[in-house]
Design a protein around this motif. Structure first.
Motif, PDB file in Angstrom:
ATOM      1  N   ALA A 113       9.932   3.964  -2.877  1.00  0.00           N
ATOM      2  CA  ALA A 113      10.754   4.101  -1.666  1.00  0.00           C
ATOM      3  C   ALA A 113       9.942   4.794  -0.583  1.00  0.00           C
ATOM      4  N   GLN A 137       7.776  -1.541   2.157  1.00  0.00           N
ATOM      5  CA  GLN A 137       7.092  -0.252   2.226  1.00  0.00           C
ATOM      6  C   GLN A 137       5.677  -0.378   2.796  1.00  0.00           C
ATOM      7  N   THR A 157      10.713   6.095   3.556  1.00  0.00           N
ATOM      8  CA  THR A 157      12.153   6.344   3.715  1.00  0.00           C
ATOM      9  C   THR A 157      12.386   7.840   3.905  1.00  0.00           C
TER      10      THR A 157
END
Length: 656
Positions: free
Chosen positions: A484, A574, A487
């Motif tokens: 992730a 990403q 983020t």
């Protein structure tokens, strides 16, 4: 601090302490612009009140190890051909004696418990390669056959020079030197060292660590076998007999530990510093490095990997009686801890310091530390206080240093984000540069940081933080961005920057820039694709294209897959390359030619895309440098990099 003032950044290596606590020995290192390399020597300070004195006069002497009787110091020094060798010098000073003559150079060393022999690791070079044949350069070498999934390493090159274990008799430090033979019809072979070492291991496997067992019969070390198909970070611990080389496995891969260091206590107990990588053998994100005691039933953790982090670069084990001393990084500091065999943990020394090395004997402890005003000092610890034995930071302080101010900001989701702001003298308002660290599982700390200081001297305020994904705030903080990226870490970086700028009238929120290296290069590229307020950006040695990373990086076999995953859609979500078309910010791409961690293709593909899209972009490539340019590159290149950085900001974010 100006760019040329990097010469004042004197660091202190891991010290050695005599068994009677009468003196300590340490090595210093600093960049030297004229020599265009790091330079340093060995020093001795008598305890408790002595004045440091230089013991050696080599160019870059390092890694001192005291003999068990405290009479002799073994250390590493480059020979006449630039290859690292073991040398000996009397503990009181004198002319060093060369002990080894290894074609591939020595990488580590250790005294036997009785002081008669030295163990060392040295790289073994295939005949015909790496200058072993006079007049034959690299272009004339035969091809390399590669069958494993790893073939190169940043700062090292190809992995065809495995490090092997050796033992050698320790010569007397006052032995007769060898002399250059006079010309003769039959010229005798020139001798450089007194004896030939015994090689204990062979083959393609590389070995790290030279810890002697208490009885001196074996060396405990870590073999590194290059995987054939699937990456595996699990380590084996193997004991190798110093007479004959017979091997026995002390710990197998079933323990699921990735081990950084093996230490043997005076009573023979074996300690490990490493982390659990799970059944997959690959779970390394925010690894939670701990101390483990090797019991008869297997390794037993002595520290909590969720809250204590022993993985800082330079961390190591030392022994004080039955206890072990270790370094714990926390909130930008690195403190020294004492750990008992029962798992009781107590702080030995902390505060606004980063402990970089330590040694203990007879109830005394010495520690090498970095502080906000010094790159390195040697301290004698007394209880919870430390008394400085050196003043190596004086020259840097004279050039001018700004001590950063600590801040904590509450982010958009209520999460606390910790960091610092460094501001020039005066009321401002000053243009502001957002600085982002590498890693991601690393951290900004309290040590004197030349990159921040040079920017402040040029008139810029600098804001920097340790967002989620960073080290030193517990494993959940570090693991929160696994698959992730871009983020929570993005939110923290921006929220900290906005919070600090809004609360400080000295900072001009209308004049801002952004820069970062490695993971910081990733985050810089990510930010400028989503936030267009910055007057300019510097993307340095960045992790920019996760798709290309597995086939080019030295850690490509596992890093990208663990951090961004393998699903193409999630990887793209990403990836800075996937959003490069959204960048409008003028961008300078900095990279090094021999960077194998984030290979140069990461930079060139990103730069080409910026140019294709009409973005104001430049690229600066440093020849002969690797991923460590800003920390360990040639001093002249480091100065030239600073000049390029300041020139970029002068053009795109000028000081009033």
């Amino acid at each position: 601090m100006r760019a040329h003032d990097i010469e004042t950044l004197v660091s202190v290596g891991r010290p050695a302490l005599s068994s009677d606590c009468a003196f300590a020995v340490y090595a210093t290192s600093r960049p030297d612009i004229a020599a265009d390399r790091a330079v340093g020597q060995l020093w001795r300070v008598d305890l408790p009140d002595g004045t440091p004195r230089r013991l050696t006069r080599g160019v870059a002497d390092r890694a001192p190890r005291l003999s068990p009787d405290d009479a002799t110091i073994a250390f590493l020094r480059a020979d006449a051909r630039g290859r690292t060798q073991v040398f000996l010098v009397p503990a009181g000073g004198g002319e060093p004696v060369q002990v080894t003559d290894q074609a591939g150079g020595v990488t580590d060393l250790s005294w036997s418990p009785d002081g008669t022999r030295l163990a060392f690791t040295a790289r073994v070079v295939e005949p015909g390669r790496y200058g072993t044949v006079e007049g034959r350069d690299a272009a004339a070498e035969p091809p390399r056959r590669i069958t494993g999934i790893r073939w190169h390493a940043n700062g090292h090159g190809y992995l065809d020079r495995p490090a092997h274990l050796f033992v050698i008799d320790a010569p007397a430090a006052d032995a007769e030197p060898f002399y250059e033979p006079a010309p003769d019809v039959v010229t005798p072979e020139k001798r450089v060292v007194a004896s030939t070492p015994q090689q204990l291991t062979e083959g393609a496997t590389s070995w790290s660590g030279v810890a002697w067992t208490a009885d001196g019969s074996e060396l405990v070390s870590l073999p590194d076998v290059i995987e054939d198909r699937v990456a595996d970070l699990r380590s084996r611990v193997v004991a190798v007999a110093v007479d004959g080389g017979v091997q026995r496995e002390v710990l197998g891969t079933a323990a699921n530990l990735s081990i950084d260091e093996v230490g043997v206590a005076p009573d023979g107990a074996i300690f490990l510093r490493g982390n659990d990588v799970g059944d997959s053998g690959l779970d390394f994100v925010a690894p939670g490095t701990a101390v483990w005691l090797l019991d008869v039933d297997g390794p037993r953790p002595l520290t909590d990997p969720e809250t204590i982090d022993l993985g800082e670069v330079g961390s190591h084990l030392s022994f004080d009686g039955d206890d072990v001393l270790v370094q714990d990084r926390t909130r930008g500091r690195v403190r020294l801890l004492r750990v008992t065999r029962g798992g009781v943990v107590a702080e030995v020394f902390g505060g606004d310091v980063e402990v970089t090395g330590h040694a203990a004997a007879g109830g005394r402890i010495v520690a090498a530390v970095a502080t906000p005003e010094s790159a390195g000092e040697l301290l004698l610890l007394d209880g919870v206080t430390g008394r400085a034995l050196t003043d190596l930071g004086a020259a840097a302080r004279e050039r001018g240093i700004v001590v950063p101010e600590e801040r904590e900001i509450t982010g958009r989701d209520g999460y606390p984000v910790h960091g610092w702001v460094a501001v020039p003298e005066g009321e401002g308002p000053f243009p502001v540069i957002l600085q982002i660290h590498g890693g991601p599982y690393a951290s900004y700390g309290v040590h004197l940081f030349d990159e921040t200081q040079v920017l402040v001297d040029a008139g810029y305020a600098v804001v920097y933080s340790n967002p989620r994904g960073s080290a030193g705030y517990g494993r959940p903080h570090g693991r929160s961005i696994r698959q992730a990226m871009g983020t929570l870490d993005y939110f923290d970086v921006i929220d900290f920057f906005d919070g600090v700028v809004a609360a400080d009238p000295r900072l001009d929120g209308e004049r801002v820039g952004i820069q970062g290296g490695s993971y910081g290069g990733y985050m810089t590229a990510w930010v400028i694709a989503h936030d267009h307020r910055f007057a300019g950006a510097i993307v340095e040695r960045g992790f920019l294209d996760p798709v290309a990373f597995p086939g080019t990086s030295d850690i490509g076999s596992f890093f990208g897959q663990e951090y961004v995953g393998t699903d193409p859609a999630r990887v793209a979500a990403q990836s800075p390359m996937a959003v490069v078309d959204d960048v409008r910010t003028p961008t300078l791409v900095l990279h090094s030619e021999l960077d194998f961690r984030c290979p140069i293709e990461q930079a060139t593909r990103y730069y080409a895309a910026l140019k294709h899209n009409g973005v104001d972009a430049e690229m600066l490539i440093f020849p002969g440098e690797d991923h460590e340019l800003t920390r360990a590159g040639r001093p002249r290149h480091r100065v030239q990099r600073f000049e390029a950085v300041l020139d970029w900001w002068a053009r795109h974010l000028p000081v009033a």
